[in-house]
Design a protein around this motif. Structure first.
Motif, PDB file in Angstrom:
ATOM      1  N   LEU A 169       0.824  -1.206   0.000  1.00 29.61           N
ATOM      2  CA  LEU A 169       0.000   0.000   0.000  1.00 29.61           C
ATOM      3  C   LEU A 169       0.859   1.256   0.000  1.00 29.61           C
ATOM      4  CD1 LEU A 169      -2.838  -0.988   2.503  1.00 29.61           C
ATOM      5  CD2 LEU A 169      -2.952  -0.905   0.015  1.00 29.61           C
ATOM      6  N   GLU A 170       1.930   1.241   0.788  1.00 26.18           N
ATOM      7  CA  GLU A 170       2.805   2.397   0.836  1.00 26.18           C
ATOM      8  C   GLU A 170       3.474   2.630  -0.510  1.00 26.18           C
ATOM      9  OE1 GLU A 170       6.498   4.145   3.563  1.00 26.18           O
ATOM     10  OE2 GLU A 170       5.687   2.128   3.895  1.00 26.18           O
ATOM     11  N   THR A 171       3.869   1.534  -1.154  1.00 20.87           N
ATOM     12  CA  THR A 171       4.497   1.666  -2.461  1.00 20.87           C
ATOM     13  C   THR A 171       3.510   2.196  -3.493  1.00 20.87           C
ATOM     14  OG1 THR A 171       5.963  -0.194  -1.942  1.00 20.87           O
ATOM     15  CG2 THR A 171       5.741   0.423  -4.264  1.00 20.87           C
ATOM     16  N   ILE A 172       2.272   1.695  -3.454  1.00 21.06           N
ATOM     17  CA  ILE A 172       1.251   2.152  -4.397  1.00 21.06           C
ATOM     18  C   ILE A 172       0.991   3.642  -4.214  1.00 21.06           C
ATOM     19  CG2 ILE A 172      -1.199   1.982  -4.991  1.00 21.06           C
ATOM     20  CD1 ILE A 172      -1.016  -1.012  -4.427  1.00 21.06           C
ATOM     21  N   LEU A 173       0.865   4.090  -2.971  1.00 19.82           N
ATOM     22  CA  LEU A 173       0.602   5.503  -2.711  1.00 19.82           C
ATOM     23  C   LEU A 173       1.745   6.384  -3.216  1.00 19.82           C
ATOM     24  CD1 LEU A 173      -0.975   5.353   0.871  1.00 19.82           C
ATOM     25  CD2 LEU A 173      -2.143   5.813  -1.277  1.00 19.82           C
ATOM     26  N   ASP A 174       2.976   5.946  -2.944  1.00 16.48           N
ATOM     27  CA  ASP A 174       4.121   6.727  -3.398  1.00 16.48           C
ATOM     28  C   ASP A 174       4.175   6.810  -4.914  1.00 16.48           C
ATOM     29  OD1 ASP A 174       4.832   7.180  -0.813  1.00 16.48           O
ATOM     30  OD2 ASP A 174       6.399   5.646  -0.747  1.00 16.48           O
ATOM     31  N   ARG A 175       3.982   5.675  -5.568  1.00 11.06           N
ATOM     32  CA  ARG A 175       4.053   5.660  -7.023  1.00 11.06           C
ATOM     33  C   ARG A 175       2.899   6.470  -7.637  1.00 11.06           C
ATOM     34  NH1 ARG A 175       8.280   4.504  -5.780  1.00 11.06           N
ATOM     35  NH2 ARG A 175       9.564   2.689  -6.317  1.00 11.06           N
ATOM     36  N   THR A 176       1.699   6.363  -7.060  1.00  7.29           N
ATOM     37  CA  THR A 176       0.559   7.120  -7.573  1.00  7.29           C
ATOM     38  C   THR A 176       0.793   8.612  -7.428  1.00  7.29           C
ATOM     39  OG1 THR A 176      -0.934   5.309  -6.971  1.00  7.29           O
ATOM     40  CG2 THR A 176      -1.926   7.452  -7.419  1.00  7.29           C
TER      41      THR A 176
ATOM     42  N   ARG B  68       3.671  14.102 -12.103  1.00 10.78           N
ATOM     43  CA  ARG B  68       4.164  14.176 -13.480  1.00 10.78           C
ATOM     44  C   ARG B  68       3.067  14.622 -14.441  1.00 10.78           C
ATOM     45  NH1 ARG B  68       6.977   9.276 -12.195  1.00 10.78           N
ATOM     46  NH2 ARG B  68       5.346   8.093 -13.270  1.00 10.78           N
ATOM     47  N   GLN B  69       1.851  14.129 -14.217  1.00 15.68           N
ATOM     48  CA  GLN B  69       0.737  14.512 -15.085  1.00 15.68           C
ATOM     49  C   GLN B  69       0.416  15.998 -14.944  1.00 15.68           C
ATOM     50  OE1 GLN B  69      -2.856  12.341 -14.363  1.00 15.68           O
ATOM     51  NE2 GLN B  69      -4.016  13.386 -15.956  1.00 15.68           N
ATOM     52  N   ILE B  70       0.427  16.502 -13.711  1.00 10.10           N
ATOM     53  CA  ILE B  70       0.146  17.924 -13.494  1.00 10.10           C
ATOM     54  C   ILE B  70       1.228  18.783 -14.126  1.00 10.10           C
ATOM     55  CG2 ILE B  70      -0.018  19.707 -11.716  1.00 10.10           C
ATOM     56  CD1 ILE B  70      -1.384  17.669  -9.922  1.00 10.10           C
ATOM     57  N   LEU B  71       2.488  18.367 -13.977  1.00 10.33           N
ATOM     58  CA  LEU B  71       3.575  19.136 -14.591  1.00 10.33           C
ATOM     59  C   LEU B  71       3.479  19.112 -16.107  1.00 10.33           C
ATOM     60  CD1 LEU B  71       6.585  18.094 -12.323  1.00 10.33           C
ATOM     61  CD2 LEU B  71       5.423  20.312 -12.376  1.00 10.33           C
ATOM     62  N   ARG B  72       2.975  18.011 -16.658  1.00 10.82           N
ATOM     63  CA  ARG B  72       2.874  17.897 -18.111  1.00 10.82           C
ATOM     64  C   ARG B  72       1.683  18.687 -18.659  1.00 10.82           C
ATOM     65  NH1 ARG B  72       1.758  12.830 -18.453  1.00 10.82           N
ATOM     66  NH2 ARG B  72      -0.465  13.091 -18.906  1.00 10.82           N
TER      67      ARG B  72
END
Length: 416
Positions: free
Chosen positions: A71-78, A84-88
């Motif tokens: 869960l921690e990994t999923i949250l970090d990756r999400t 990245r999407q907002i910056l793009r």
């Protein structure tokens, strides 16, 4: 040293392990984080950890359920993907300024974004005149800071409440907001539509209240009641430096009482899925409103502070003890920007979409209601017409219905 897959685990004095453990990718990530934290705590130049401490870290770490790592990994990756999407793609923010002429709307919006974004600031002074009717002006700006792009649409409404007869002066503004919803709905329902539909829906209405000291006028109440069904309302007191501190507190209390009695809802409001903490934040921000704002007219060249010079002294724009500009700026641009967009999408746009996609009334019932309205016949007669599903006129109304209509409507006798 023991090897499990591609992961090597070290043991002190080359002693054989009591048991072997198979480490997954999630374990490896979690172990790396723990080791980084342990190295940071030591702070030595060799960046090493004693073997005994490694054994303790690994043994304690493997006692944690694997689901926690996942869960921690999923949250970090999400979170990284969203960034990245907002910056793009950037973020769009659409604001509309509503208030009488001379309340400092242009100065305020320039102060809020620390640049010239208002319609007046981007128009030649010789071309500016007080309009006889409400005009809608929208300017689009792309603000960029540290790789982050903000597409800002600022809509001004010069001429609002400036006429002699201000009956329904809010109607052009409501039509403009509805048109933005309509344009988005048409693009959404198109057979061949863009993957990224341009979002011009108005996210917030900054309603400027005249600093009279007497509360809200009937025009303010009626306009805010009409606008709140279409857009998020954020009331602000223009030229708050017209009051002393005590007078401003009293004026805010009067406005809150008027809005509560008129059932005017400001943004934000607690929503059903909010946690207790989120609901408390929403209530706190709502209780702070209306915001008392002041526009800047000078920047200190030495300190860079934004101030407003008056003959009575100097007002610091970014000082929360002098005005509410810092609180409004934090709510609008940092804390609640995403909620503004979500409420616009999930509440106001959905209400508009449902109203326009609902099936029309039965033609016979609609025809009966239109004839009843045109003939000025009372609602009782219209109800009889709906029950009979027949067009209504003066010859086929029953005597009972006629007598009831005569009793309730003085116009029926001349109509029938």
């Amino acid at each position: 040293m023991a090897t499990t897959g591609s992961i090597e685990v070290l043991y002190g004095d080359d002693a054989p392990p009591a048991h072997t453990v198979s480490l997954t990718a999630s374990h490896t990530i979690a172990i790396a984080r723990v080791f980084d934290a342990a190295l940071a705590q030591r702070g030595d130049k060799f960046q090493t950890i004693p073997v005994e401490q490694v054994e303790v870290l690994v043994s304690d770490l493997l006692k944690v359920p694997l689901s926690d790592f996942i869960l921690e990994t999923i949250l970090d990756r999400t979170e990284e993907q969203v960034k990245r999407q907002i910056l793009r793609d950037g973020i769009s923010l659409n604001l509309i300024l509503v208030g009488a002429t001379g309340l400092g709307k242009s100065t305020f919006i320039d102060t809020l974004f620390k640049t010239d974004v208002s319609w007046r600031s981007n128009t030649e002074s010789s071309a500016i005149a007080i309009p006889s009717t409400i005009e809608i002006h929208t300017l689009t700006h792309v603000l960029e800071e540290k790789g982050m792009k903000l597409k800002l649409n600022v809509t001004d409404t010069p001429g609002f409440s400036d006429a002699v007869d201000n009956t329904q002066c809010w109607q052009p503004i409501c039509e403009f907001i509805d048109f933005q919803h309509s344009a988005y709905l048409d693009a959404e329902l198109a057979v061949e539509r863009d993957v990224h539909i341009p979002d011009t829906r108005v996210h917030a209405c900054l309603y400027f209240i005249e600093p009279t000291g007497h509360g809200l006028s009937m025009l303010d109440i009626e306009a805010m009641q009409q606008l709140q069904e279409r857009v998020n309302i954020i009331p602000v007191i223009a030229k708050a430096d017209s009051f002393t501190t005590a007078e401003l507190v009293h004026f805010k209390a009067r406005i809150r009482e008027d809005m509560e009695s008129a059932n005017v809802r400001v943004f934000p409001q607690p929503r059903p899925f909010h946690t207790q903490e989120e609901a408390a934040v929403a209530l706190r921000l709502a209780d702070m409103q209306p915001f008392g704002v002041i526009g800047q007219n000078y920047v200190d060249p030495q300190t860079g502070s934004r101030i407003r010079k008056t003959r009575f002294g100097v007002i610091e724009i970014d000082n929360s003890d002098h005005c509410d500009m810092p609180q409004l700026q934090a709510m609008l641009l940092r804390e609640q920007m995403n909620d503004l967009r979500q409420v616009t999408k999930e509440v106001h746009y959905e209400n508009y979409r449902r109203r326009n996609l609902e099936p029309p009334l039965d033609p016979e019932i609609q025809n009966a209601e239109e004839i009843a309205h045109n003939s000025e016949i009372s609602p009782e007669v219209s109800a009889v017409a709906r029950d009979n599903s027949e067009p209504i006129n003066g010859d086929n109304v029953t005597d009972d219905a006629t007598s009831r209509s005569e009793q309730h409507s003085p116009h029926v006798q001349s109509s029938v």
